[in-house]
Design a protein around this motif. Sequence first.
Motif, PDB file in Angstrom:
ATOM      1  N   LEU A 139       0.814  -1.210   0.000  1.00 24.90           N
ATOM      2  CA  LEU A 139       0.000   0.000   0.000  1.00 24.90           C
ATOM      3  C   LEU A 139       0.848   1.261   0.000  1.00 24.90           C
ATOM      4  CD1 LEU A 139      -2.830   1.232   0.135  1.00 24.90           C
ATOM      5  CD2 LEU A 139      -2.739   0.995   2.626  1.00 24.90           C
ATOM      6  N   GLU A 140       1.949   1.240   0.708  1.00 19.87           N
ATOM      7  CA  GLU A 140       2.765   2.451   0.834  1.00 19.87           C
ATOM      8  C   GLU A 140       3.534   2.792  -0.443  1.00 19.87           C
ATOM      9  OE1 GLU A 140       4.297   2.927   5.215  1.00 19.87           O
ATOM     10  OE2 GLU A 140       4.508   0.818   4.614  1.00 19.87           O
ATOM     11  N   ARG A 141       3.714   1.823  -1.335  1.00 22.87           N
ATOM     12  CA  ARG A 141       4.467   2.069  -2.564  1.00 22.87           C
ATOM     13  C   ARG A 141       3.619   1.924  -3.827  1.00 22.87           C
ATOM     14  NH1 ARG A 141       7.978  -0.256   1.019  1.00 22.87           N
ATOM     15  NH2 ARG A 141      10.011   0.773   1.233  1.00 22.87           N
ATOM     16  N   ALA A 142       2.358   1.639  -3.661  1.00 27.62           N
ATOM     17  CA  ALA A 142       1.496   1.407  -4.826  1.00 27.62           C
ATOM     18  C   ALA A 142       1.287   2.677  -5.639  1.00 27.62           C
ATOM     19  CB  ALA A 142       0.143   0.864  -4.366  1.00 27.62           C
ATOM     20  N   ARG A 143       1.295   2.521  -6.955  1.00 23.00           N
ATOM     21  CA  ARG A 143       0.974   3.648  -7.838  1.00 23.00           C
ATOM     22  C   ARG A 143      -0.528   3.921  -7.843  1.00 23.00           C
ATOM     23  NH1 ARG A 143       4.154   0.494 -11.137  1.00 23.00           N
ATOM     24  NH2 ARG A 143       2.300  -0.058 -12.348  1.00 23.00           N
ATOM     25  N   THR A 144      -1.304   2.853  -7.763  1.00 21.96           N
ATOM     26  CA  THR A 144      -2.759   2.991  -7.724  1.00 21.96           C
ATOM     27  C   THR A 144      -3.322   2.092  -6.632  1.00 21.96           C
ATOM     28  OG1 THR A 144      -3.110   1.233  -9.362  1.00 21.96           O
ATOM     29  CG2 THR A 144      -2.901   3.501 -10.193  1.00 21.96           C
ATOM     30  N   VAL A 145      -4.451   2.508  -6.081  1.00 20.45           N
ATOM     31  CA  VAL A 145      -5.076   1.790  -4.959  1.00 20.45           C
ATOM     32  C   VAL A 145      -6.561   1.600  -5.247  1.00 20.45           C
ATOM     33  CG1 VAL A 145      -5.638   1.909  -2.498  1.00 20.45           C
ATOM     34  CG2 VAL A 145      -3.412   2.714  -3.312  1.00 20.45           C
ATOM     35  N   SER A 146      -7.069   0.453  -4.852  1.00 16.91           N
ATOM     36  CA  SER A 146      -8.493   0.160  -4.975  1.00 16.91           C
ATOM     37  C   SER A 146      -9.031  -0.281  -3.622  1.00 16.91           C
ATOM     38  CB  SER A 146      -8.739  -0.948  -6.004  1.00 16.91           C
ATOM     39  OG  SER A 146      -8.223  -0.591  -7.269  1.00 16.91           O
ATOM     40  N   VAL A 147     -10.311  -0.010  -3.374  1.00 20.41           N
ATOM     41  CA  VAL A 147     -10.974  -0.431  -2.142  1.00 20.41           C
ATOM     42  C   VAL A 147     -12.245  -1.180  -2.507  1.00 20.41           C
ATOM     43  CG1 VAL A 147     -12.119   0.327  -0.020  1.00 20.41           C
ATOM     44  CG2 VAL A 147     -10.073   1.533  -0.833  1.00 20.41           C
ATOM     45  N   VAL A 148     -12.374  -2.400  -2.027  1.00 17.51           N
ATOM     46  CA  VAL A 148     -13.577  -3.199  -2.242  1.00 17.51           C
ATOM     47  C   VAL A 148     -14.544  -2.945  -1.093  1.00 17.51           C
ATOM     48  CG1 VAL A 148     -14.507  -5.539  -2.403  1.00 17.51           C
ATOM     49  CG2 VAL A 148     -12.348  -4.965  -3.545  1.00 17.51           C
ATOM     50  N   VAL A 149     -15.763  -2.508  -1.428  1.00 15.58           N
ATOM     51  CA  VAL A 149     -16.801  -2.207  -0.442  1.00 15.58           C
ATOM     52  C   VAL A 149     -17.918  -3.224  -0.617  1.00 15.58           C
ATOM     53  CG1 VAL A 149     -18.400  -0.470   0.432  1.00 15.58           C
ATOM     54  CG2 VAL A 149     -16.204   0.246  -0.544  1.00 15.58           C
ATOM     55  N   PRO A 150     -18.136  -4.118   0.351  1.00 14.47           N
ATOM     56  CA  PRO A 150     -19.081  -5.223   0.174  1.00 14.47           C
ATOM     57  C   PRO A 150     -20.522  -4.858   0.514  1.00 14.47           C
ATOM     58  CG  PRO A 150     -18.038  -5.413   2.305  1.00 14.47           C
ATOM     59  CD  PRO A 150     -17.441  -4.190   1.644  1.00 14.47           C
ATOM     60  N   ALA A 173     -10.847  -8.840  -3.358  1.00 13.38           N
ATOM     61  CA  ALA A 173      -9.630  -8.035  -3.330  1.00 13.38           C
ATOM     62  C   ALA A 173      -8.423  -8.834  -3.812  1.00 13.38           C
ATOM     63  CB  ALA A 173      -9.388  -7.507  -1.912  1.00 13.38           C
ATOM     64  N   LYS A 174      -8.314 -10.079  -3.374  1.00 14.39           N
ATOM     65  CA  LYS A 174      -7.198 -10.921  -3.819  1.00 14.39           C
ATOM     66  C   LYS A 174      -7.242 -11.119  -5.326  1.00 14.39           C
ATOM     67  CE  LYS A 174      -6.925 -13.691   0.434  1.00 14.39           C
ATOM     68  NZ  LYS A 174      -7.175 -15.052   0.990  1.00 14.39           N
ATOM     69  N   SER A 175      -8.423 -11.411  -5.853  1.00 13.66           N
ATOM     70  CA  SER A 175      -8.573 -11.653  -7.277  1.00 13.66           C
ATOM     71  C   SER A 175      -8.240 -10.404  -8.083  1.00 13.66           C
ATOM     72  CB  SER A 175     -10.006 -12.112  -7.579  1.00 13.66           C
ATOM     73  OG  SER A 175     -10.172 -12.420  -8.937  1.00 13.66           O
ATOM     74  N   LEU A 176      -8.720  -9.253  -7.615  1.00 15.68           N
ATOM     75  CA  LEU A 176      -8.445  -8.001  -8.315  1.00 15.68           C
ATOM     76  C   LEU A 176      -6.965  -7.664  -8.272  1.00 15.68           C
ATOM     77  CD1 LEU A 176      -9.435  -5.497  -9.797  1.00 15.68           C
ATOM     78  CD2 LEU A 176      -9.935  -4.459  -7.565  1.00 15.68           C
ATOM     79  N   ALA A 180      -4.726  -7.211 -11.529  1.00 13.60           N
ATOM     80  CA  ALA A 180      -4.189  -5.878 -11.798  1.00 13.60           C
ATOM     81  C   ALA A 180      -2.674  -5.865 -11.803  1.00 13.60           C
ATOM     82  CB  ALA A 180      -4.728  -4.880 -10.778  1.00 13.60           C
ATOM     83  N   GLY A 181      -2.047  -6.707 -10.982  1.00 12.76           N
ATOM     84  CA  GLY A 181      -0.600  -6.874 -11.030  1.00 12.76           C
ATOM     85  C   GLY A 181       0.195  -5.901 -10.175  1.00 12.76           C
ATOM     86  N   ASP A 182       1.496  -5.925 -10.380  1.00 15.10           N
ATOM     87  CA  ASP A 182       2.421  -5.113  -9.589  1.00 15.10           C
ATOM     88  C   ASP A 182       2.118  -3.625  -9.743  1.00 15.10           C
ATOM     89  OD1 ASP A 182       3.681  -7.411  -8.814  1.00 15.10           O
ATOM     90  OD2 ASP A 182       5.284  -7.267 -10.307  1.00 15.10           O
ATOM     91  N   GLY A 183       2.452  -2.899  -8.699  1.00 13.61           N
ATOM     92  CA  GLY A 183       2.206  -1.466  -8.706  1.00 13.61           C
ATOM     93  C   GLY A 183       0.829  -1.087  -8.214  1.00 13.61           C
ATOM     94  N   THR A 184       0.007  -2.096  -7.910  1.00 14.45           N
ATOM     95  CA  THR A 184      -1.337  -1.841  -7.396  1.00 14.45           C
ATOM     96  C   THR A 184      -1.475  -2.425  -5.990  1.00 14.45           C
ATOM     97  OG1 THR A 184      -2.313  -3.905  -8.231  1.00 14.45           O
ATOM     98  CG2 THR A 184      -2.280  -2.024  -9.730  1.00 14.45           C
ATOM     99  N   PHE A 335     -12.266  -4.641 -14.635  1.00 20.22           N
ATOM    100  CA  PHE A 335     -11.934  -4.096 -13.316  1.00 20.22           C
ATOM    101  C   PHE A 335     -10.422  -3.902 -13.178  1.00 20.22           C
ATOM    102  CE2 PHE A 335     -15.821  -6.314 -11.186  1.00 20.22           C
ATOM    103  CZ  PHE A 335     -16.672  -5.428 -11.815  1.00 20.22           C
ATOM    104  N   ALA A 336      -9.665  -4.900 -13.627  1.00 26.42           N
ATOM    105  CA  ALA A 336      -8.205  -4.823 -13.495  1.00 26.42           C
ATOM    106  C   ALA A 336      -7.649  -3.651 -14.283  1.00 26.42           C
ATOM    107  CB  ALA A 336      -7.571  -6.141 -13.974  1.00 26.42           C
ATOM    108  N   ALA A 337      -8.194  -3.395 -15.458  1.00 23.91           N
ATOM    109  CA  ALA A 337      -7.732  -2.258 -16.264  1.00 23.91           C
ATOM    110  C   ALA A 337      -8.029  -0.942 -15.554  1.00 23.91           C
ATOM    111  CB  ALA A 337      -8.408  -2.290 -17.630  1.00 23.91           C
ATOM    112  N   ILE A 338      -9.195  -0.857 -14.929  1.00 21.79           N
ATOM    113  CA  ILE A 338      -9.544   0.357 -14.171  1.00 21.79           C
ATOM    114  C   ILE A 338      -8.619   0.512 -12.977  1.00 21.79           C
ATOM    115  CG2 ILE A 338     -11.354   1.477 -12.808  1.00 21.79           C
ATOM    116  CD1 ILE A 338     -13.388  -0.055 -14.614  1.00 21.79           C
ATOM    117  N   ALA A 339      -8.366  -0.599 -12.273  1.00 19.38           N
ATOM    118  CA  ALA A 339      -7.501  -0.542 -11.084  1.00 19.38           C
ATOM    119  C   ALA A 339      -6.079  -0.136 -11.445  1.00 19.38           C
ATOM    120  CB  ALA A 339      -7.498  -1.903 -10.380  1.00 19.38           C
ATOM    121  N   ARG A 340      -5.573  -0.643 -12.567  1.00 16.69           N
ATOM    122  CA  ARG A 340      -4.202  -0.324 -12.973  1.00 16.69           C
ATOM    123  C   ARG A 340      -4.025   1.156 -13.307  1.00 16.69           C
ATOM    124  NH1 ARG A 340      -4.249  -5.531 -15.480  1.00 16.69           N
ATOM    125  NH2 ARG A 340      -5.108  -4.624 -17.388  1.00 16.69           N
TER     126      ARG A 340
END
Length: 345
Positions: A139-150, A173-176, A180-184, A335-340
């Motif tokens: 989280l501290e080094r991520a370029r982009t961040v996502s939050v899953v709200v259930p 969250a794990k799947s996303l 989405a990959g590294d940097g997220t 979703f992954a494209a949006i998160a990236r």
Amino acid sequence: MRRYKRTLLALALATSVVTGTAGWASGSAQRAVTGPPPGSDAWVEDRSLGRALPHPGTASAREVAGFFRTLSDAQQRVLVRRHPLVVGNLDGVPVALRYRANSLAVRGTSFDRLAVDGRQILAFDPRGRGQVAEVYGDLERARTVSVVVPGADIDAGTFDRANDPYGTPAGMAKSLRTAAGDGTAVIAWVGYTTPVGVGLDAATGDLAEAGAVRLTRFTRGLTAVGIPAPVLFCHSYGSVVCGLGARGGDVAVSGIVVMGSPGVRAGSARELKAPVWAAKSAGDWISKVPHVRFLGLGHGDDPTDPEFGARPVPARQVHGHSGYFAPGTDSLDAFAAIARTGGGR
């Protein structure tokens, strides 16, 4: 004529909820957990550092962040040891410090599985049915961040249940994060009291309103410590929480994605004051819920209706109400494209 039909649907919805003649009446009423973290009274009275600590109920996340920047490592360790529940839940506290505090707070509770090495617990509140937020990625080094709200039926005991991996915020969250990959980084956020079942709580906005306040403070806490404004991925009743938080422009976000939504209590995407995407599977039972509002019941327009103005997300390969994050689906790819891209920034 369209408005007349919607009014009749709304009246039918209201009648079914009040009389208990439809599935809406099968839930269990919940009382929202609100206010500052447990242990706040002792925190407020603490003068071990020779000065007052920021009040958990009134200090802004930015003020909290500023206060912690003045502390030495030794002083921070003192506060973690003396007040783990406050430090672990106080928005504006540095991320690493919250991890450390929550690893202490969960031990000896019914949720002590959260203390397993390697888990990054960003929030933990044992009150009510329990609330928790867990981070996947750096989280501290991520370029982009996502939050899953259930949505409904999620709490600290069910947010990572193994028998429904993509119907829980932890599984989503794990799947996303994997897609989405590294940097997220992705946060599974169970920071509000969710409805149980599809009763009156799910048909009204009371729990969502309380949740929106907590989500607002949570997102402001991220930006206060230098974390990028997140994209919200809001499932089912969670989209009501996101909509209420965004309508006032209070939630610090870069985009909002809703899926399986009963409505977001807004008449158009423009009211949410952020880029909005919407997905709904043809086989999702949420399609049977009337998209109306009447006497406080229902959550308004369908976000996937073209007239609403949200950007469409494909969901042709999604099964049911909880399959939007399943690997191999067109929705997860989108979703992954949006998160990236962090909502297109």
